[in-house]
Design a protein around this motif. Structure first.
Motif, PDB file in Angstrom:
ATOM      1  N   GLN A  39       0.862  -1.187   0.000  1.00 31.38           N
ATOM      2  CA  GLN A  39       0.000   0.000   0.000  1.00 31.38           C
ATOM      3  C   GLN A  39       0.903   1.245   0.000  1.00 31.38           C
ATOM      4  OE1 GLN A  39      -0.050  -2.293   2.578  1.00 31.38           O
ATOM      5  NE2 GLN A  39      -1.652  -3.614   1.772  1.00 31.38           N
ATOM      6  N   THR A  40       1.299   1.689  -1.185  1.00 30.96           N
ATOM      7  CA  THR A  40       2.251   2.796  -1.290  1.00 30.96           C
ATOM      8  C   THR A  40       1.719   4.067  -0.652  1.00 30.96           C
ATOM      9  OG1 THR A  40       2.754   1.812  -3.444  1.00 30.96           O
ATOM     10  CG2 THR A  40       3.876   3.861  -2.908  1.00 30.96           C
ATOM     11  N   ASP A  41       0.406   4.210  -0.606  1.00 36.39           N
ATOM     12  CA  ASP A  41      -0.183   5.405   0.010  1.00 36.39           C
ATOM     13  C   ASP A  41       0.258   5.578   1.464  1.00 36.39           C
ATOM     14  OD1 ASP A  41      -1.465   5.928  -2.319  1.00 36.39           O
ATOM     15  OD2 ASP A  41      -3.471   5.389  -1.636  1.00 36.39           O
ATOM     16  N   LEU A  42       0.662   4.488   2.112  1.00 38.70           N
ATOM     17  CA  LEU A  42       1.032   4.552   3.522  1.00 38.70           C
ATOM     18  C   LEU A  42       2.290   5.379   3.766  1.00 38.70           C
ATOM     19  CD1 LEU A  42       0.364   0.847   4.604  1.00 38.70           C
ATOM     20  CD2 LEU A  42      -1.113   2.837   4.966  1.00 38.70           C
ATOM     21  N   ILE A  43       3.052   5.671   2.707  1.00 40.21           N
ATOM     22  CA  ILE A  43       4.262   6.479   2.913  1.00 40.21           C
ATOM     23  C   ILE A  43       4.046   7.943   2.545  1.00 40.21           C
ATOM     24  CG2 ILE A  43       5.674   4.447   2.401  1.00 40.21           C
ATOM     25  CD1 ILE A  43       6.589   6.005  -0.170  1.00 40.21           C
ATOM     26  N   LYS A  44       2.845   8.313   2.127  1.00 46.00           N
ATOM     27  CA  LYS A  44       2.609   9.693   1.706  1.00 46.00           C
ATOM     28  C   LYS A  44       2.844  10.691   2.832  1.00 46.00           C
ATOM     29  CE  LYS A  44      -0.626   9.138  -2.169  1.00 46.00           C
ATOM     30  NZ  LYS A  44      -2.008   9.402  -2.655  1.00 46.00           N
ATOM     31  N   ASP A  45       2.595  10.240   4.072  1.00 45.26           N
ATOM     32  CA  ASP A  45       2.792  11.141   5.212  1.00 45.26           C
ATOM     33  C   ASP A  45       4.214  11.053   5.769  1.00 45.26           C
ATOM     34  OD1 ASP A  45       2.778   8.656   6.343  1.00 45.26           O
ATOM     35  OD2 ASP A  45       1.211   9.071   7.819  1.00 45.26           O
ATOM     36  N   ASP A  67       4.420   3.220  -7.040  1.00 49.24           N
ATOM     37  CA  ASP A  67       3.365   3.898  -7.784  1.00 49.24           C
ATOM     38  C   ASP A  67       4.059   4.999  -8.575  1.00 49.24           C
ATOM     39  OD1 ASP A  67       1.351   5.515  -8.744  1.00 49.24           O
ATOM     40  OD2 ASP A  67       0.207   5.548  -6.878  1.00 49.24           O
ATOM     41  N   ARG A  68       4.191   4.802  -9.863  1.00 46.85           N
ATOM     42  CA  ARG A  68       4.996   5.724 -10.681  1.00 46.85           C
ATOM     43  C   ARG A  68       4.354   7.097 -10.825  1.00 46.85           C
ATOM     44  NH1 ARG A  68       6.338   1.273 -15.469  1.00 46.85           N
ATOM     45  NH2 ARG A  68       6.456  -0.481 -14.019  1.00 46.85           N
ATOM     46  N   GLN A  69       3.106   7.220 -10.353  1.00 46.62           N
ATOM     47  CA  GLN A  69       2.434   8.516 -10.436  1.00 46.62           C
ATOM     48  C   GLN A  69       2.727   9.395  -9.233  1.00 46.62           C
ATOM     49  OE1 GLN A  69       0.921   9.077 -13.365  1.00 46.62           O
ATOM     50  NE2 GLN A  69       1.595   6.972 -13.816  1.00 46.62           N
ATOM     51  N   LEU A  70       3.269   8.814  -8.170  1.00 45.27           N
ATOM     52  CA  LEU A  70       3.571   9.613  -6.986  1.00 45.27           C
ATOM     53  C   LEU A  70       4.771  10.516  -7.243  1.00 45.27           C
ATOM     54  CD1 LEU A  70       3.228   7.203  -3.911  1.00 45.27           C
ATOM     55  CD2 LEU A  70       1.628   8.967  -4.657  1.00 45.27           C
ATOM     56  N   PRO A  71       4.770  11.696  -6.668  1.00 39.56           N
ATOM     57  CA  PRO A  71       5.943  12.573  -6.810  1.00 39.56           C
ATOM     58  C   PRO A  71       7.172  11.921  -6.212  1.00 39.56           C
ATOM     59  CG  PRO A  71       4.045  13.762  -5.911  1.00 39.56           C
ATOM     60  CD  PRO A  71       3.681  12.316  -5.895  1.00 39.56           C
ATOM     61  N   PRO A  72       8.326  12.046  -6.842  1.00 39.94           N
ATOM     62  CA  PRO A  72       9.555  11.419  -6.322  1.00 39.94           C
ATOM     63  C   PRO A  72       9.934  11.916  -4.934  1.00 39.94           C
ATOM     64  CG  PRO A  72      10.042  12.950  -8.126  1.00 39.94           C
ATOM     65  CD  PRO A  72       8.560  12.759  -8.117  1.00 39.94           C
ATOM     66  N   GLU A  73       9.468  13.111  -4.566  1.00 43.82           N
ATOM     67  CA  GLU A  73       9.806  13.647  -3.240  1.00 43.82           C
ATOM     68  C   GLU A  73       9.280  12.755  -2.113  1.00 43.82           C
ATOM     69  OE1 GLU A  73       9.956  16.607  -6.317  1.00 43.82           O
ATOM     70  OE2 GLU A  73       8.255  15.403  -5.605  1.00 43.82           O
ATOM     71  N   ILE A  74       8.169  12.074  -2.367  1.00 43.39           N
ATOM     72  CA  ILE A  74       7.597  11.195  -1.342  1.00 43.39           C
ATOM     73  C   ILE A  74       8.530  10.017  -1.085  1.00 43.39           C
ATOM     74  CG2 ILE A  74       5.712   9.579  -0.881  1.00 43.39           C
ATOM     75  CD1 ILE A  74       3.828  11.552  -2.243  1.00 43.39           C
ATOM     76  N   TYR A  75       9.039   9.422  -2.164  1.00 45.09           N
ATOM     77  CA  TYR A  75       9.986   8.318  -2.007  1.00 45.09           C
ATOM     78  C   TYR A  75      11.286   8.807  -1.369  1.00 45.09           C
ATOM     79  CZ  TYR A  75       6.866   5.735  -5.106  1.00 45.09           C
ATOM     80  OH  TYR A  75       5.779   5.121  -5.660  1.00 45.09           O
ATOM     81  N   TRP A 113      12.293   3.501 -14.404  1.00 44.74           N
ATOM     82  CA  TRP A 113      11.849   4.479 -13.401  1.00 44.74           C
ATOM     83  C   TRP A 113      12.829   4.539 -12.241  1.00 44.74           C
ATOM     84  CZ3 TRP A 113      10.768   4.874  -8.308  1.00 44.74           C
ATOM     85  CH2 TRP A 113      10.025   5.977  -7.882  1.00 44.74           C
ATOM     86  N   VAL A 114      13.236   3.370 -11.731  1.00 42.20           N
ATOM     87  CA  VAL A 114      14.152   3.335 -10.584  1.00 42.20           C
ATOM     88  C   VAL A 114      15.511   3.911 -10.955  1.00 42.20           C
ATOM     89  CG1 VAL A 114      15.340   1.839  -8.936  1.00 42.20           C
ATOM     90  CG2 VAL A 114      12.959   1.376  -9.528  1.00 42.20           C
ATOM     91  N   LEU A 115      16.021   3.552 -12.119  1.00 37.73           N
ATOM     92  CA  LEU A 115      17.329   4.062 -12.544  1.00 37.73           C
ATOM     93  C   LEU A 115      17.292   5.582 -12.705  1.00 37.73           C
ATOM     94  CD1 LEU A 115      18.289   1.276 -15.105  1.00 37.73           C
ATOM     95  CD2 LEU A 115      19.399   1.714 -12.911  1.00 37.73           C
ATOM     96  N   LYS A 120      18.744  11.027  -9.980  1.00 36.92           N
ATOM     97  CA  LYS A 120      18.375  12.416  -9.724  1.00 36.92           C
ATOM     98  C   LYS A 120      18.415  12.803  -8.244  1.00 36.92           C
ATOM     99  CE  LYS A 120      15.321  12.668 -13.764  1.00 36.92           C
ATOM    100  NZ  LYS A 120      13.930  12.798 -14.236  1.00 36.92           N
ATOM    101  N   VAL A 121      18.564  11.812  -7.351  1.00 37.95           N
ATOM    102  CA  VAL A 121      18.496  12.125  -5.923  1.00 37.95           C
ATOM    103  C   VAL A 121      19.856  11.871  -5.267  1.00 37.95           C
ATOM    104  CG1 VAL A 121      16.040  11.586  -5.794  1.00 37.95           C
ATOM    105  CG2 VAL A 121      17.720   9.786  -5.295  1.00 37.95           C
ATOM    106  N   SER A 122      19.970  12.338  -4.033  1.00 45.20           N
ATOM    107  CA  SER A 122      21.222  12.150  -3.291  1.00 45.20           C
ATOM    108  C   SER A 122      21.402  10.682  -2.934  1.00 45.20           C
ATOM    109  CB  SER A 122      21.206  13.005  -2.031  1.00 45.20           C
ATOM    110  OG  SER A 122      20.165  12.586  -1.158  1.00 45.20           O
ATOM    111  N   THR A 123      22.618  10.314  -2.595  1.00 46.61           N
ATOM    112  CA  THR A 123      22.938   8.919  -2.280  1.00 46.61           C
ATOM    113  C   THR A 123      22.050   8.362  -1.182  1.00 46.61           C
ATOM    114  OG1 THR A 123      25.238   9.317  -2.899  1.00 46.61           O
ATOM    115  CG2 THR A 123      24.794   7.358  -1.572  1.00 46.61           C
ATOM    116  N   GLY A 124      21.782   9.149  -0.157  1.00 47.13           N
ATOM    117  CA  GLY A 124      20.993   8.669   0.976  1.00 47.13           C
ATOM    118  C   GLY A 124      19.531   8.445   0.678  1.00 47.13           C
TER     119      GLY A 124
END
Length: 598
Positions: A39-45, A67-75, A113-115, A120-124
């Motif tokens: 349930q990817t929605d569980l990480i939105k908060d 969920d490829r539609q979620l903004p990358p900032e959430i991940y 998508w993962v690559l 685009k994001v920092s190592t951490g």
């Protein structure tokens, strides 16, 4: 291992194999404890609650559905927090259709998508791996075109691995423990290829016993030994999701302490395998919802399959004391045609498919299992559309442990949900009733003291009907095995079957046989219950099976197919024309019927 025509993959596999051989032995020091988040929605908060639970339970690896539609900032925010808690995160994706050529691009899209995200994001904030859950054996094609499906799946996975190669991502996949019975075109066993090809494999050893026959150790030994030879890592996956029809495949109903004790036992028993890397628990939401107390005793001798029918000796004629003098006459015609929908998500995600199937099969009755975490709006539209199509919808629920007094609140939670739902929605959006499937004879308690279980079971059913009928006109019903007439109600000279038929508004009799007539046919095994229903003035429905069964070919129409089943069901109204209680038939279940042989 050489892969012809794929030099890049061959080089990659060689490196992977060398690395695997140099990896320190796990066994007693295995520290990986993984879980799935579907349930990817569980990480939105930010996923703070999930990560708190993960830390408390010693989780070191999360498979997180993408969920490829979620903004990358959430991940990005979630992975950073996970890494701060020393938890690795693998991008999770999968669909049975990813084994087919026409759906290859969707799987390759996950790797892309993962690559792209990691670039685009920092190592951490980067994903540590990609984990696939692809179960092609649920496809309709698997039954008759197994080799072709395996071949296209192999090609798709090779392309996926080529695409993900050169990155620092760990590549993993889920497999069932029984894949060793299949081979690739070159004669290599399917599980050997998958274990040798991926960095890590999670073996879905979905059983709730460790050392018993057909327990986790017994079912995973070959994979662990194979991984030892290949220098690879194996995680052992267990299940906590409710599986009403296959309770032996899950720790649902156990408490967290019992689960942890079993996992400690498992880890200790597997300590000698260098390939054993740890345990994965499916999935985090169901795991979180487990009670703290043990509700099912940890019995290593617990049976993993339901007991066979008792000897089919005819039940004695009921005595005068069994008779219910004021039974209402049956007014329904035998016209019910229905099925069970056990997958709670089906009516939410695939409502139109269900309604189209119902129209095709001329169905007018559905038992639908509910996810009580869902808002009422998830069901109201489906029930309304079903009503417009002339279909009664009854809420479905149940588990073997619901027969025990301590688990009565689980049953009442379903009752309260449905009653509150019906009060909140319009008339044509309401459920007609609640249908229970409770089969406590698979529990160790039944073997130890069946009469005590019967006492608690009947008390729970009585409480169920009483609560259901308060301020509602919902119909109370249940599934019933054909051999329960061999047991007596505690403290009464009445058969358990007769008591249940009398207490419910209707019962669905699980007359699981593959022919209507004959000494061991549907009519023969159901005759005592039908006679009780006739006497009591209660409607009864006949349920038949179309799922593959390990109990024998005579149990199911799986081998004969849907057309033959229809021919046998069509005989029932004539054969039961003198039994006013017979009101129709149901097929177990939608998931199997829609993929059945013609």
């Amino acid at each position: 291992m050489k892969v012809k025509g794929y030099p890049m993959l061959a080089s990659l596999l060689a490196v992977m194999l060398l690395v695997g051989l140099q990896t320190p032995a796990y066994g007693e020091n295995a520290t990986t404890r993984a879980t799935w988040i579907w349930q990817t929605d569980l990480i939105k908060d930010g996923g703070e609650e999930l990560l708190h639970f993960a830390s408390d339970e010693g989780i070191t690896l999360i498979y997180l559905q993408i969920d490829r539609q979620l903004p990358p900032e959430i991940y990005e925010a979630f992975i950073k927090r996970a890494h701060e808690n020393q938890i690795a995160v693998h991008a999770l994706g999968g669909d049975p259709r990813w084994a087919l050529t026409e759906h290859r691009e969707d799987m390759l899209g996950l790797a892309d998508w993962v690559l792209n995200y990691n670039g685009k994001v920092s190592t951490g904030a980067r994903f540590d791996g990609i984990h696939l859950d692809i179960e092609p054996y649920v496809l309709a094609q698997w039954e008759d075109e197994t080799d072709e499906v395996i071949s296209t799946w192999e090609q798709n996975l090779i392309m996926f691995l080529n695409q993900a190669s050169g990155s620092d991502l760990e590549l993993g996949i889920d497999i069932p423990f029984w894949f060793d019975r299949y081979t690739l075109g070159n004669g290599t066993s399917l599980n050997e290829w998958l274990i040798g090809t991926f960095d890590q494999v999670t073996v879905m050893a979905y059983r709730n016993q460790v050392e018993s026959e057909n327990g986790i150790l017994d079912l995973t030994r070959d994979e662990l030994e194979l991984a030892n030879r290949l220098g690879k890592q194996i995680l052992i996956g267990v299940n906590t999701k409710e599986m009403p029809r296959e309770p032996h495949t899950t720790f649902y109903g156990y408490g967290k302490e019992s689960l942890n004790a079993k996992m400690e036992h498992l880890s200790s028993a597997l300590g000698s395998y260098a390939s054993f890397a740890g345990i994965a628990i499916h999935d985090i939401r169901n795991w979180q919802n487990m009670s703290s107390d043990v509700t099912v005793p940890p019995d290593e001798e617990e049976p993993t399959t339901p007991p066979p029918d008792p000897d089919p000796d005819p039940n004695p004629e009921p005595g005068e004391g069994d008779r219910v003098p004021d039974a209402d006459p049956i007014t329904r015609d035998p016209v019910v045609r229905g099925t069970y929908i056990w997958e709670a998500h089906e009516v939410i995600r695939n409502s139109q498919e269900i309604l189209d199937f119902a129209k095709e099969k001329n169905l007018n009755w559905l038992y639908v299992r509910l996810d009580l975490e869902q808002p009422y709006t998830k069901y109201s539209s489906f029930v309304k559309q079903a009503a417009a199509a002339g279909i009664e919808v009854h809420a479905l629920g149940g588990h073997p442990i619901w027969a025990l007094e301590e688990n009565r609140p689980r049953m009442m939670r379903l009752v309260n949900y449905v009653k509150n739902y019906n009060r909140a929605v319009e008339g044509d959006e309401r459920f007609h009733g609640i249908h229970l499937d409770i089969e406590p004879y698979v529990l160790p308690a039944w073997r130890e003291n069946s009469q005590q279980v019967i006492s608690e079971w009947t008390a729970n059913l009585d409480a169920f009907v009483t609560e259901l009928k308060k301020d509602s006109n919902l119909e109370a019903s249940m599934d019933m095995a054909v051999w329960l007439d061999k047991y007596k109600v505690t403290g009464q000279d009445m058969s358990l079957s007769k008591w249940m038929i009398n207490r419910m508004d209707h019962v669905s009799l699980m007359a699981f046989r593959d022919k209507a007539e004959g000494s061991n046919g549907i009519i023969a095994v159901a005759k005592e219950e039908i006679a009780f229903a006739d006497e009591l003035g209660k409607p009864i429905k006949i349920s038949v099976e179309i799922k593959a069964s390990h109990e024998g070919d005579h149990i199911t129409f799986y081998e004969e197919g849907a057309a033959y089943m229809e021919e046998e069901l069509a005989k029932l109204p004539e054969l039961l024309k003198d039994s006013p209680s017979f009101t129709g038939s149901l097929v177990h279940a939608y998931a199997y019927w829609k993929n059945a042989k013609p």
